[in-house]
Design a protein around this motif. Sequence first.
Motif, PDB file in Angstrom:
ATOM      1  N   LEU A 181     -17.387  27.865 -31.555  1.00 48.25           N
ATOM      2  CA  LEU A 181     -18.126  26.601 -31.489  1.00 48.25           C
ATOM      3  C   LEU A 181     -17.279  25.459 -32.046  1.00 48.25           C
ATOM      4  O   LEU A 181     -17.273  24.342 -31.503  1.00 48.25           O
ATOM      5  CB  LEU A 181     -19.446  26.716 -32.285  1.00 48.25           C
ATOM      6  N   SER A 182     -16.559  25.782 -33.095  1.00 47.70           N
ATOM      7  CA  SER A 182     -15.698  24.735 -33.684  1.00 47.70           C
ATOM      8  C   SER A 182     -14.650  24.264 -32.669  1.00 47.70           C
ATOM      9  O   SER A 182     -14.361  23.081 -32.516  1.00 47.70           O
ATOM     10  CB  SER A 182     -14.963  25.297 -34.931  1.00 47.70           C
ATOM     11  N   VAL A 183     -14.113  25.268 -31.975  1.00 40.87           N
ATOM     12  CA  VAL A 183     -13.056  24.927 -30.999  1.00 40.87           C
ATOM     13  C   VAL A 183     -13.635  24.146 -29.832  1.00 40.87           C
ATOM     14  O   VAL A 183     -13.051  23.168 -29.365  1.00 40.87           O
ATOM     15  CB  VAL A 183     -12.342  26.210 -30.531  1.00 40.87           C
ATOM     16  N   THR A 184     -14.771  24.611 -29.370  1.00 39.27           N
ATOM     17  CA  THR A 184     -15.361  23.935 -28.205  1.00 39.27           C
ATOM     18  C   THR A 184     -15.840  22.532 -28.543  1.00 39.27           C
ATOM     19  O   THR A 184     -16.056  21.720 -27.658  1.00 39.27           O
ATOM     20  CB  THR A 184     -16.548  24.760 -27.650  1.00 39.27           C
ATOM     21  N   LEU A 216     -14.113  20.513 -30.283  1.00 43.34           N
ATOM     22  CA  LEU A 216     -12.950  19.630 -30.425  1.00 43.34           C
ATOM     23  C   LEU A 216     -12.866  18.531 -29.356  1.00 43.34           C
ATOM     24  O   LEU A 216     -12.554  17.381 -29.664  1.00 43.34           O
ATOM     25  CB  LEU A 216     -11.648  20.457 -30.403  1.00 43.34           C
ATOM     26  N   PRO A 217     -13.090  18.819 -28.066  1.00 45.13           N
ATOM     27  CA  PRO A 217     -12.925  17.783 -27.042  1.00 45.13           C
ATOM     28  C   PRO A 217     -13.700  16.506 -27.343  1.00 45.13           C
ATOM     29  O   PRO A 217     -13.263  15.414 -26.964  1.00 45.13           O
ATOM     30  CB  PRO A 217     -13.437  18.468 -25.776  1.00 45.13           C
ATOM     31  N   ALA A 218     -14.869  16.644 -28.016  1.00 46.77           N
ATOM     32  CA  ALA A 218     -15.647  15.442 -28.304  1.00 46.77           C
ATOM     33  C   ALA A 218     -14.834  14.489 -29.182  1.00 46.77           C
ATOM     34  O   ALA A 218     -14.889  13.263 -29.020  1.00 46.77           O
ATOM     35  CB  ALA A 218     -16.937  15.846 -29.002  1.00 46.77           C
ATOM     36  N   ALA A 219     -14.042  15.086 -30.086  1.00 43.07           N
ATOM     37  CA  ALA A 219     -13.238  14.245 -30.980  1.00 43.07           C
ATOM     38  C   ALA A 219     -11.988  13.718 -30.304  1.00 43.07           C
ATOM     39  O   ALA A 219     -11.347  12.783 -30.755  1.00 43.07           O
ATOM     40  CB  ALA A 219     -12.846  15.069 -32.220  1.00 43.07           C
ATOM     41  N   TRP A 220     -11.626  14.358 -29.206  1.00 42.22           N
ATOM     42  CA  TRP A 220     -10.374  13.960 -28.542  1.00 42.22           C
ATOM     43  C   TRP A 220     -10.544  12.807 -27.547  1.00 42.22           C
ATOM     44  O   TRP A 220      -9.586  12.285 -27.025  1.00 42.22           O
ATOM     45  CB  TRP A 220      -9.789  15.156 -27.778  1.00 42.22           C
ATOM     46  N   THR A 221     -11.765  12.449 -27.232  1.00 41.85           N
ATOM     47  CA  THR A 221     -11.994  11.460 -26.183  1.00 41.85           C
ATOM     48  C   THR A 221     -11.204  10.180 -26.466  1.00 41.85           C
ATOM     49  O   THR A 221     -11.312   9.623 -27.564  1.00 41.85           O
ATOM     50  CB  THR A 221     -13.508  11.132 -26.077  1.00 41.85           C
ATOM     51  N   SER A 250      -2.004  17.605 -32.127  1.00 41.11           N
ATOM     52  CA  SER A 250      -2.057  17.712 -33.590  1.00 41.11           C
ATOM     53  C   SER A 250      -3.425  18.231 -34.047  1.00 41.11           C
ATOM     54  O   SER A 250      -3.519  19.137 -34.893  1.00 41.11           O
ATOM     55  CB  SER A 250      -1.770  16.342 -34.216  1.00 41.11           C
ATOM     56  N   ALA A 251      -4.466  17.655 -33.454  1.00 42.45           N
ATOM     57  CA  ALA A 251      -5.824  18.067 -33.833  1.00 42.45           C
ATOM     58  C   ALA A 251      -6.063  19.537 -33.474  1.00 42.45           C
ATOM     59  O   ALA A 251      -6.704  20.289 -34.227  1.00 42.45           O
ATOM     60  CB  ALA A 251      -6.844  17.159 -33.136  1.00 42.45           C
ATOM     61  N   LEU A 252      -5.576  19.950 -32.324  1.00 42.64           N
ATOM     62  CA  LEU A 252      -5.764  21.341 -31.877  1.00 42.64           C
ATOM     63  C   LEU A 252      -5.112  22.302 -32.877  1.00 42.64           C
ATOM     64  O   LEU A 252      -5.725  23.296 -33.299  1.00 42.64           O
ATOM     65  CB  LEU A 252      -5.108  21.512 -30.492  1.00 42.64           C
ATOM     66  N   LEU A 253      -3.877  21.998 -33.241  1.00 44.38           N
ATOM     67  CA  LEU A 253      -3.157  22.897 -34.150  1.00 44.38           C
ATOM     68  C   LEU A 253      -3.821  22.941 -35.522  1.00 44.38           C
ATOM     69  O   LEU A 253      -3.932  24.020 -36.147  1.00 44.38           O
ATOM     70  CB  LEU A 253      -1.695  22.454 -34.287  1.00 44.38           C
ATOM     71  N   ASP A 254      -4.281  21.751 -35.977  1.00 49.12           N
ATOM     72  CA  ASP A 254      -4.945  21.726 -37.294  1.00 49.12           C
ATOM     73  C   ASP A 254      -6.197  22.593 -37.278  1.00 49.12           C
ATOM     74  O   ASP A 254      -6.496  23.345 -38.232  1.00 49.12           O
ATOM     75  CB  ASP A 254      -5.294  20.279 -37.658  1.00 49.12           C
ATOM     76  N   ALA A 295      -6.124  22.050 -22.641  1.00 50.56           N
ATOM     77  CA  ALA A 295      -5.540  21.726 -21.325  1.00 50.56           C
ATOM     78  C   ALA A 295      -6.349  20.648 -20.636  1.00 50.56           C
ATOM     79  O   ALA A 295      -5.796  19.690 -20.061  1.00 50.56           O
ATOM     80  CB  ALA A 295      -5.464  22.978 -20.454  1.00 50.56           C
ATOM     81  N   LEU A 296      -7.680  20.800 -20.685  1.00 55.51           N
ATOM     82  CA  LEU A 296      -8.529  19.794 -20.053  1.00 55.51           C
ATOM     83  C   LEU A 296      -8.328  18.424 -20.714  1.00 55.51           C
ATOM     84  O   LEU A 296      -8.189  17.395 -20.036  1.00 55.51           O
ATOM     85  CB  LEU A 296     -10.005  20.224 -20.165  1.00 55.51           C
ATOM     86  N   ALA A 297      -8.324  18.464 -22.057  1.00 49.79           N
ATOM     87  CA  ALA A 297      -8.208  17.187 -22.779  1.00 49.79           C
ATOM     88  C   ALA A 297      -6.845  16.529 -22.537  1.00 49.79           C
ATOM     89  O   ALA A 297      -6.752  15.320 -22.319  1.00 49.79           O
ATOM     90  CB  ALA A 297      -8.404  17.447 -24.285  1.00 49.79           C
ATOM     91  N   ILE A 298      -5.807  17.339 -22.578  1.00 47.18           N
ATOM     92  CA  ILE A 298      -4.456  16.764 -22.363  1.00 47.18           C
ATOM     93  C   ILE A 298      -4.325  16.199 -20.943  1.00 47.18           C
ATOM     94  O   ILE A 298      -3.790  15.106 -20.738  1.00 47.18           O
ATOM     95  CB  ILE A 298      -3.382  17.846 -22.628  1.00 47.18           C
TER      96      ILE A 298
END
Lengths: 123, 813
Positions: B39-42, B44-49, B58-62, B172-175
């Motif tokens: 759930l934490s990983v999924t 993430l995209p909301a924060a990447w917008t 960077s956020a993904l690796l953290d 991948a989707l976010a990038i």
Amino acid sequence: MMKTQKPLVSVVDDDESVREALPDLIRIFGFDVRAFSSADEFLASEWLKDTDCLVLDVAMPGMSGPELQEELARRGEKIPIIFITAHKDESERIPLLQSGAVDCLFKPFSDVALQDALDRALR
Amino acid sequence: MEGVLGERSSRQLLNNDMPDMVMVASENERLRRCMNDILSVTALPAAWTGGTVDGICSALLDALRSILDVDFLVVNVAGSGDQAEVLKERSRTNFVDAGAVIISDLVRTLGANIAVWPRETNVEHGESDLRVLIEKLGVNGKVGVLVAGSTVSSFPTEEDRILLHVAACQAALAITEAIRFRDDTRAVAERELNRIADAIPVMAWSTLPDGRADFFNEHFLTFLGISSEQAAGWGWAASIHPDDSRALQSVWMELLASGMPGETEARLRRWDGQYRWFLFRANPVYSDEGAVVRWYGTNTDIDDRKRFEEEMRRSAALMAQAQRLTVTGSVWWRPATNDIYWSDEAYRVAGQDVGITPSVEMMLDRCHPEDLPRIQKLISNAMNRGENVDVEHRLLMTDGAVKYVHVVLQNIGNNPADPEFIGAVADITERKLAEEQLRRSDVLLREGQRISQTGTFSWKVETDEITFSEELNRIFGFESGRVVDFDAIGQRVYEEDLPLLAIKMADVRQGGDNPDYEIRLFVDGQIKHVRVVGRIIRHLDGTMECIGAVQDVSAQRIAELGRDKLRSELSQLARVTSLSTMAASIAHEVNQPLAGIIMNASASLRMLCANPPNITGAVETAKRTIRDGNRASDVILRLRNLFKRGVATVEWLDLNDAIRELIGLAASDLQRGRILLIEELADPPPFVLGDRVQLQQVIMNLLRNSIDAMTDTAQTQKKIFVRTVVGLGEVRVVVEDHGVGLEGTDVERLFDAFHTTKPHGMGIGLSVSRSIIEAHKGKIWAEPRPSGGAIFGFALPFDKDSVDRPSPPEMKT
């Protein structure tokens, strides 16, 4: 050819006009005449022996007049000679007369002078 | 990260030692945590917008570092277009910066194509053996790759796989979205930029960081006359001028290497083939990291400036060259500020070192001491009153040489109190020396003309403007300085020679040959002989001028007349002398026909006087008389011709005939000398152009000499040969005798006047003979006969064609 009773005068001169004129005049004087153009022609002629007087040009091509005189003397021919010359040079005349010539006439000479010389030659 | 490692030890303990209940509870807990992690990983995209690729990575690796128990995590996003790849990693202490190395190792061992990479593999890193999980970003890893590694042999667990896979998919989707957004934004900006770039009135362009061009504005493409596709990359470089290509390439490579802005100049070929100069300016655009991401540049047309610069450079060079050639320097001087400028040539003229600061003192330094006061006064007037300077003076150089200079200073200042001079200083030494030389030459010429009695003239043919030198005025008897025209000249020319002058002038007017003739003048009651020699000059404007000289040759002509008269008299004397020696022969020739005349006339007279008269004989003898008279007349006529003194008469004459006539006159002498003359005369008879009497006189002299030479010899066969021999271009008359010869005789002097080998000779016969033969353009000679005797002969010019001349024309001079 026969010699006439008239004395025969032979003329030797290389000048043709002399050979033409002189015989006419001599013939008028009553002599027979024969003309020759050179000494050699005369010496070779049969008239040499019959010639009673020779009228001879001094200067001629070939044998000259005095040379012919010498030749005749050498042959024993005692023909009276009257020299005629166109060179009026007294110094030549004296030796000719001394050699026994009857006279030496300078051209042109008069008919009287020639007749006188011939008379003396044929006297 | 330490937390993660602690949890792993607890789970291992639970798996081994706890009873089933505990194990179930533990399994539930594990699943719950796993779900939480997912759930934490999924989330993430909301924060990447709206984030960047860099930020997303960077956020993904953290996020993954806080969840997974791994030694390192690395994400590598492939570059696209002008975008560099992104490489980010999170590692434990002993694996710092291992990500880039491990990615390189994977590329090296598995190949560059990520699509074929396995999902899991082992990698050696230093002394560690790592278990590596590879998650491809996007289809077949088109976006990039996410790699996690651990030294734990059980890595990855199923949860690790799930988590990393979900994270990779999310990333991948976010990038992909972030790249698309970025590209869209950039495309819009680029289009706008291009629109602006096309609008600006310069040639603009951009390149990738490696220098390959990717954009040209419309001005650039229009100028080159090529499409953007043709220009792209290095296609535009074909339009660089060949001479500039190497330099431009060098500068451009330096800029690319340094990443610093720069500029250079080069020529580009326009669509019509014409090259123009441009200023190339390039500026780099850097990324946040400081890397060059793009180059932007402009080309500014500087062709007019370059041409102007070239023109200026050429003008300056020409000016310098002109100054050098004319030895003229330029000067600028402002007395108020004591500013002075000298061109390089001005320094050279003044004999000063180029570059030292000029001053008034330096200007006066070289001035000749005798000229110094005068020049100082002029300089003072210029400084104080602004007066212009125009002066010639001398410089005394350090080596003692004297130089003449012409200084001109023109005040161009507006303020009388502050004059400003521009001017020139010219080295006029050569001119001054030439003037001096000219003055000297002029004096010498005048003196030479006076002594040689030669005057000079010039005649402008179109205008009949005539100039006479002083000497020519004297020759013509004109007052010095008077205006000369053809009327005045005509009044001085001897009347009989006026037609000749008219012919010669007409010849010049018609562009004929250079005149060279003699004419007579009548000046002050005296006849002058002058020789006119001219040269016709055609000027650039087409007009003609005749420049020439007239020499008074009167004295020469008088001397020549005297000489001719003397020669004629000498010739006559020689003739008379020769004839006198043949007097006997002559008398013989006359006496022979006279004898015939008198004998024929006597005979004729006697025939007429006879009785009867012999008319026929008289006529015949009379005819012979006439014939002999004519013969005598012929002889006398020949003698008269030989004795007469008269003008030379040139005519075609038969040499053989002339010789025979002479032999006839000498016949008597030949007979008396007992000499045989042998004629060997050419057949056909040679005709020559000459004076019959004069040539007979020569033959008579030669024959007389031979007769004399034979007379005193004792030979029995005396022979003289007279020959005419036709040779190449000449006919020779040779008299050969067997006489005393030329032994002891100076053959060279035989033909000198008054030189004789005879006791009573005058020594003029052969001398006169030579004069006669040379006047006939022939030559005369004497030589010993090899077997004794002498050979005298002469040769005359002979035209072979005249041999057959049937009736030679009479030519009178």
